[in-house]
Enzyme design. Structure first.
Site, PDB file in Angstrom:
ATOM      1  N   GLU A 185      75.801   8.580  30.478  1.00  0.00           N
ATOM      2  CA  GLU A 185      75.860   7.891  31.815  1.00  0.00           C
ATOM      3  C   GLU A 185      74.921   6.505  31.606  1.00  0.00           C
ATOM      4  O   GLU A 185      74.048   6.463  30.762  1.00  0.00           O
ATOM      5  CB  GLU A 185      74.926   8.751  32.409  1.00  0.00           C
ATOM      6  N   ARG A 244      82.719   4.248  37.551  1.00  0.00           N
ATOM      7  CA  ARG A 244      83.631   5.377  38.161  1.00  0.00           C
ATOM      8  C   ARG A 244      84.934   5.352  37.515  1.00  0.00           C
ATOM      9  O   ARG A 244      85.704   4.616  38.058  1.00  0.00           O
ATOM     10  CB  ARG A 244      83.571   5.725  39.359  1.00  0.00           C
ATOM     11  N   GLU A 266      97.688  23.556  45.015  1.00  0.00           N
ATOM     12  CA  GLU A 266      96.920  22.843  43.990  1.00  0.00           C
ATOM     13  C   GLU A 266      95.646  22.910  44.097  1.00  0.00           C
ATOM     14  O   GLU A 266      95.311  22.059  44.983  1.00  0.00           O
ATOM     15  CB  GLU A 266      97.902  21.664  43.751  1.00  0.00           C
ATOM     16  N   ALA A 281      72.966  11.358  41.929  1.00  0.00           N
ATOM     17  CA  ALA A 281      73.714  12.856  42.273  1.00  0.00           C
ATOM     18  C   ALA A 281      74.084  13.245  40.576  1.00  0.00           C
ATOM     19  O   ALA A 281      73.730  12.691  39.723  1.00  0.00           O
ATOM     20  CB  ALA A 281      74.925  12.570  43.003  1.00  0.00           C
ATOM     21  N   GLU A 306      73.893  11.485  28.001  1.00  0.00           N
ATOM     22  CA  GLU A 306      73.981  10.261  26.870  1.00  0.00           C
ATOM     23  C   GLU A 306      75.421   9.492  27.556  1.00  0.00           C
ATOM     24  O   GLU A 306      75.388   8.309  26.632  1.00  0.00           O
ATOM     25  CB  GLU A 306      73.895  10.792  25.688  1.00  0.00           C
ATOM     26  N   GLY A 358      90.730  19.732  50.864  1.00  0.00           N
ATOM     27  CA  GLY A 358      92.229  19.705  50.730  1.00  0.00           C
ATOM     28  C   GLY A 358      92.714  20.245  49.585  1.00  0.00           C
ATOM     29  O   GLY A 358      93.799  20.950  49.454  1.00  0.00           O
TER      30      GLY A 358
END
Lengths: 181, 181
Positions: free
Chosen positions: B142, B64, B38, B76, B140, B115
């Site tokens: 964030e 988050r 996957e 980032a 916009e 992984g």
């Protein structure tokens, strides 16, 4: 400190696989606007910074389909449902390297890709290693090459890209720091 | 060194979203057996270890959704299609922090979750920072809280979990190492 929470308006699971689950959430942003969040659910993993009595880092080489290449990493593995992460770490160290550690301590946990995934890796430090006579077998779809490297060798492997993942990059810096003390 | 390659037998794209793509591959293992992989495709990202003239690390706090909490990270952002990662890094630093750097150097790249995902983060070091008068606006959706912290403060934040992602954990160790020199 403002938390900028994103309230879930709707949530749809689009794929429920063997390891990961894909969910798309509609969220309300702090300013009242809407946005979509593509999210991967993952069971979480452990990784082990295992150091031999010669101060070498125990590493495993493994083909990673997502990257279509082999990379060299610290031993790691997914947490089984309900399993205590420390038990996973002890099990994975034995399965992947044949080592058991007389000193086993928790180091740190971190999310690997907080922008889209909930995967958390729990890192452990293993020292005073002993080879197990008949180590438990690992997953039957895992093919692994074991090696033990000095800190200088691991830094070289970071530079040339053989070491190429976040947990192992962290482990190399962690080891460097540790061996200075 | 054996590479243990996994040959693709079949590949199916199950979701093609705004940021990520989900693919399930059937592979042939080195011993001839079959397995499913996957895989998440991601455009890649940059992250910036930005250090002020006071040797403080520039950090952003952000909610988050994948973790359902706010965490504190180095700046980032995702690489736009065709964009040079260094340009992305310069742009993201300005958008998220209002800083431009007179010294901007490449540090290291790593995969975040080899992984299951192909996401690679390219890390840059930004020094000799200057505030931009009218910084470019960010995405916009964030919402970001800016802060600048000493190395001792960042280590404290790693311990209590406010800093909780792999790239920022790496950055804290990297900065510690750098400031020693």
């Amino acid at each position: 400190m403002k938390k900028f929470e994103e309230r879930t308006i709707a949530s749809e699971t689009l794929y429920n696989g063997k390891i990961i689950e894909l969910r798309v959430d509609d969220v309300e942003l702090p300013d009242g606007k809407r946005a979509k969040r593509e999210l991967i659910k993952h069971p979480g993993a452990v990784a082990i910074i295992a150091i031999t009595d010669q101060n070498e880092l125990v590493l495993v080489e493994q083909f990673r389909k997502a990257l279509e290449r082999s990379i060299i990493e610290i031993p790691a593995g997914k947490i089984e449902p309900g399993e205590d992460p420390e038990k996973t770490a002890i099990r994975e160290l034995e399965e992947e390297t044949g080592y058991r550690a007389n000193e086993f301590t928790y180091v740190q946990s971190f999310a690997t890709s907080p922008g889209f995934a909930d995967e958390i890796i729990h890192l452990y430090l293993a020292r005073s290693l002993e080879k197990v006579e008949n180590p438990a077998a690992g997953d039957e779809d895992e093919f692994i090459n074991l090696q033990e490297c000095t800190i200088e060798e691991t830094e070289e492997m970071m530079k040339d890209g053989r070491i190429f993942d976040a947990k192992t990059a962290f482990a190399v810096l962690f080891l460097k720091e540790l061996l200075k003390k």
